[in-house]
Design a protein around this motif. Structure first.
Motif, PDB file in Angstrom:
ATOM      1  N   UNK A  20      -1.144 -33.193  21.852  1.00 18.36           N
ATOM      2  CA  UNK A  20      -2.413 -32.805  21.233  1.00 18.36           C
ATOM      3  C   UNK A  20      -2.962 -31.510  21.797  1.00 18.36           C
ATOM      4  N   UNK A  21      -2.763 -31.256  23.076  1.00 19.93           N
ATOM      5  CA  UNK A  21      -3.213 -29.993  23.655  1.00 19.93           C
ATOM      6  C   UNK A  21      -2.411 -28.824  23.107  1.00 19.93           C
ATOM      7  N   UNK A  22      -1.101 -29.009  22.943  1.00 22.31           N
ATOM      8  CA  UNK A  22      -0.266 -27.956  22.359  1.00 22.31           C
ATOM      9  C   UNK A  22      -0.695 -27.673  20.920  1.00 22.31           C
ATOM     10  N   UNK A  23      -0.945 -28.735  20.149  1.00 24.09           N
ATOM     11  CA  UNK A  23      -1.372 -28.558  18.758  1.00 24.09           C
ATOM     12  C   UNK A  23      -2.736 -27.877  18.674  1.00 24.09           C
ATOM     13  N   UNK A  24      -3.564 -28.063  19.702  1.00 25.28           N
ATOM     14  CA  UNK A  24      -4.894 -27.451  19.721  1.00 25.28           C
ATOM     15  C   UNK A  24      -4.855 -25.995  20.178  1.00 25.28           C
ATOM     16  N   UNK A  25      -3.671 -25.498  20.529  1.00 25.34           N
ATOM     17  CA  UNK A  25      -3.541 -24.087  20.870  1.00 25.34           C
ATOM     18  C   UNK A  25      -3.529 -23.769  22.352  1.00 25.34           C
ATOM     19  N   UNK A  26      -3.362 -24.795  23.191  1.00 27.57           N
ATOM     20  CA  UNK A  26      -3.325 -24.569  24.632  1.00 27.57           C
ATOM     21  C   UNK A  26      -1.885 -24.602  25.144  1.00 27.57           C
ATOM     22  N   UNK A  27      -1.647 -23.943  26.264  1.00 28.85           N
ATOM     23  CA  UNK A  27      -0.432 -24.186  27.035  1.00 28.85           C
ATOM     24  C   UNK A  27      -0.661 -25.439  27.855  1.00 28.85           C
ATOM     25  N   UNK A  28       0.398 -26.192  28.111  1.00 28.41           N
ATOM     26  CA  UNK A  28       0.226 -27.460  28.817  1.00 28.41           C
ATOM     27  C   UNK A  28       1.414 -27.730  29.729  1.00 28.41           C
ATOM     28  N   UNK A  29       1.128 -28.063  30.978  1.00 33.63           N
ATOM     29  CA  UNK A  29       2.138 -28.493  31.942  1.00 33.63           C
ATOM     30  C   UNK A  29       1.734 -29.867  32.445  1.00 33.63           C
ATOM     31  N   UNK A  30       2.720 -30.770  32.587  1.00 33.83           N
ATOM     32  CA  UNK A  30       2.416 -32.146  32.977  1.00 33.83           C
ATOM     33  C   UNK A  30       3.066 -32.489  34.320  1.00 33.83           C
ATOM     34  N   UNK A  31       2.390 -33.362  35.052  1.00 35.39           N
ATOM     35  CA  UNK A  31       2.928 -33.891  36.305  1.00 35.39           C
ATOM     36  C   UNK A  31       2.725 -35.398  36.319  1.00 35.39           C
ATOM     37  N   UNK A  32       3.719 -36.175  36.799  1.00 38.89           N
ATOM     38  CA  UNK A  32       3.614 -37.636  36.770  1.00 38.89           C
ATOM     39  C   UNK A  32       2.923 -38.238  37.985  1.00 38.89           C
ATOM     40  N   UNK A  33       2.654 -37.438  39.010  1.00 40.50           N
ATOM     41  CA  UNK A  33       2.011 -37.966  40.212  1.00 40.50           C
ATOM     42  C   UNK A  33       1.298 -36.839  40.962  1.00 40.50           C
ATOM     43  N   UNK A  34       0.515 -37.210  41.959  1.00 40.27           N
ATOM     44  CA  UNK A  34      -0.275 -36.233  42.680  1.00 40.27           C
ATOM     45  C   UNK A  34       0.545 -35.266  43.499  1.00 40.27           C
ATOM     46  N   UNK A  35       1.665 -35.721  44.039  1.00 42.62           N
ATOM     47  CA  UNK A  35       2.507 -34.845  44.852  1.00 42.62           C
ATOM     48  C   UNK A  35       3.130 -33.749  43.999  1.00 42.62           C
ATOM     49  N   UNK A  36       3.642 -34.119  42.822  1.00 43.43           N
ATOM     50  CA  UNK A  36       4.219 -33.129  41.905  1.00 43.43           C
ATOM     51  C   UNK A  36       3.148 -32.152  41.443  1.00 43.43           C
ATOM     52  N   UNK A  37       1.933 -32.659  41.224  1.00 41.06           N
ATOM     53  CA  UNK A  37       0.837 -31.785  40.796  1.00 41.06           C
ATOM     54  C   UNK A  37       0.487 -30.779  41.883  1.00 41.06           C
ATOM     55  N   UNK A  38       0.449 -31.230  43.141  1.00 42.50           N
ATOM     56  CA  UNK A  38       0.140 -30.319  44.247  1.00 42.50           C
ATOM     57  C   UNK A  38       1.173 -29.205  44.339  1.00 42.50           C
ATOM     58  N   UNK A  39       2.445 -29.546  44.119  1.00 41.06           N
ATOM     59  CA  UNK A  39       3.499 -28.523  44.151  1.00 41.06           C
ATOM     60  C   UNK A  39       3.311 -27.508  43.027  1.00 41.06           C
ATOM     61  N   UNK A  40       2.944 -27.981  41.848  1.00 40.02           N
ATOM     62  CA  UNK A  40       2.701 -27.071  40.724  1.00 40.02           C
ATOM     63  C   UNK A  40       1.510 -26.161  40.997  1.00 40.02           C
ATOM     64  N   UNK A  41       0.466 -26.717  41.588  1.00 38.95           N
ATOM     65  CA  UNK A  41      -0.729 -25.925  41.890  1.00 38.95           C
ATOM     66  C   UNK A  41      -0.436 -24.831  42.914  1.00 38.95           C
ATOM     67  N   UNK A  42       0.534 -25.066  43.776  1.00 37.51           N
ATOM     68  CA  UNK A  42       0.923 -24.049  44.756  1.00 37.51           C
ATOM     69  C   UNK A  42       1.656 -22.888  44.102  1.00 37.51           C
ATOM     70  N   UNK A  43       2.343 -23.173  42.989  1.00 34.52           N
ATOM     71  CA  UNK A  43       3.238 -22.180  42.392  1.00 34.52           C
ATOM     72  C   UNK A  43       2.663 -21.492  41.162  1.00 34.52           C
ATOM     73  N   UNK A  44       1.676 -22.102  40.506  1.00 32.91           N
ATOM     74  CA  UNK A  44       1.197 -21.584  39.229  1.00 32.91           C
ATOM     75  C   UNK A  44      -0.331 -21.557  39.191  1.00 32.91           C
ATOM     76  N   UNK A  45      -0.846 -20.801  38.226  1.00 33.51           N
ATOM     77  CA  UNK A  45      -2.285 -20.716  38.001  1.00 33.51           C
ATOM     78  C   UNK A  45      -2.649 -21.480  36.730  1.00 33.51           C
ATOM     79  N   UNK A  46      -3.694 -22.295  36.803  1.00 25.38           N
ATOM     80  CA  UNK A  46      -4.129 -23.078  35.653  1.00 25.38           C
ATOM     81  C   UNK A  46      -5.608 -22.812  35.380  1.00 25.38           C
ATOM     82  N   UNK A  47      -5.987 -22.956  34.110  1.00 24.37           N
ATOM     83  CA  UNK A  47      -7.376 -22.745  33.713  1.00 24.37           C
ATOM     84  C   UNK A  47      -8.193 -24.028  33.749  1.00 24.37           C
TER      85      UNK A  47
END
Length: 216
Positions: A20-47
């Motif tokens: 639904x976020x993609x259909x609404x015109x956003x970029x979207x990255x998903x993480x299944x747990x908090x540890x994976x999310x922390x790693x993504x936050x270290x490597x990428x910028x999110x709005x």
């Protein structure tokens, strides 16, 4: 285009949000747990980050603290409905707190509100011949630029983000006018009539008997 991080351990919910976020015109990255999310936050910028609270390894409250130095706004999506949990999330720094189960239309509206607050709205939405510039709030086609009032514009964006979905009249009132639907008002009907005329949607913006409206 705003880039949103979704952190949700339940795969069906995660995929529903991503789609639904993609259909609404956003970029979207998903993480299944908090540890994976922390790693993504270290490597990428999110709005914006949409965080479940009850996550494996690193919970949502801990991730909220992790995002603060990065100045990433957070919306909690959680089954924890108690007032104390809401207060803890909001006073802890979250921009919003949405309890599961939730309507996708409401979630998208709240996402847009937070992104506007941070001046990070999705750049462009498209619906058939129409292009919606989310920054300038201008609606154009190859042939014309159409002037919409603020409420007409918000209605059109709501319908575009929920194509094929029958939206109940009371939900439209709550999301656009931020008030409960009053049965004898013709405010919504008049706005719909103007949208149909201005954007040539007579055959595409349908009235659903005893429910509301649906954009084909």
């Amino acid at each position: 285009m705003a880039h949103i991080l979704v952190v949700e351990d339940e795969k069906p919910i995660r995929e529903l949000l991503r789609m639904n976020l993609l259909e609404a015109g956003y970029e979207c990255t998903c993480a299944p747990d908090g540890l994976a999310a922390a790693a993504l936050l270290e490597e990428h910028t999110y709005d914006l980050a949409l965080l479940d609270i009850m996550l494996p390894y690193v919970n949502g409250y801990e991730l909220l603290e992790y995002t603060k130095p990065m100045e990433i706004p957070v919306i909690f999506l959680t089954a924890k409905a108690a007032v104390d949990d809401r207060v803890k999330g909001l006073t802890g720094g979250a921009e919003d707190y949405i309890v599961k189960p939730f309507a996708i239309a409401e979630l998208l509206a709240r996402v847009e509100v937070v992104l506007r607050r941070y001046n990070k709205s999705a750049g462009v939405l498209k619906y058939q011949e129409w292009t919606i510039d989310m920054e300038s709030r201008v609606v154009t086609s190859e042939k014309e630029t159409v002037h919409l009032t603020p409420k007409e514009y918000e209605l059109f964006v709501l319908f575009v983000r929920n194509q094929g979905v029958a939206l109940f009249r009371n939900r439209i009132f709550q999301m656009i006018w931020e008030t409960d639907y009053v049965e004898d008002t013709r405010t919504l009907d008049l706005h719909i009539q103007r949208l149909r005329k201005k954007l040539h949607l007579e055959d595409r913006l349908k009235t659903i008997y005893r429910i509301g409206y649906r954009l084909e």
